[in-house]
Write a protein that holds these residues in place. Sequence first.
Motif: not given
Length: 226
Positions: A127-135, A143-156, A177-181
């Motif tokens: 599960m890829a923890d990201v902050a932006t759509a591009d990430e 190859g990430a199986d899931f993408v999560s919005t975990t870091l949005s608002g918490y990183v520069p 292109g992957a399930p979004v959490v």
Amino acid sequence: MSPDVLADAIRGRLIVSCQAPPGDPMRHTATLVRLARCAQAGGAAAIRANGPEVVAAIRADVDLPVIGLWKDGDTGVYITPTVRHALAVVEAGAAVVAADATFRPRPDGGAFTDLVTAVHAAGALVMADVATADEGIEAAARGADFVSTTLSGYVPGSAAQDGPDLALVEELAAAAGAPVVAEGRIGTPDEAAQALARGAHSVVVGTAITAPTALTRLFAKSLSRP
């Protein structure tokens, strides 16, 4: 567990994050296991947990998939920052490894792709923890199986927000292109439902369910005398 099987198990459902920050009275393995039991009893589809010891203890006691991570440090990339951390989480029994997939440099100079390859070879998902759509789009491409919005608002580079980043959920759902959490600042059942309506595959809730210290502080502040 295959990506399709796990994706189906958590589709449209709640994942409960059973974690506690350093120094918090809840940061106790047996206590976090009990929280996971409560989450299971309440209808959660999976548990998100931090640290190999806690992941192993929850996995042994609770009959739900565990999304494991290992926070190491408190600045930069610290959510499962290296392949070593990721493989330790897999060995502890996690079905999915959550890891920082932002564009920031990893502390060992490695690449997110290396982590994905190692975790898949060990038989687990990522599960890829990201902050932006591009990430998120890049993480899914790598190859990430899931993408999560975990870091949005918490990183520069990611604007701070008071509530969940539903716009990011919607953008990723349309393009990743992957399930979004959906994860991050989801404080009410209505916000969780909104996340699903905006395209989230499933929703992670932590503080609003499992953080009595933070919740007490919120109420106490609202009642504080002028």
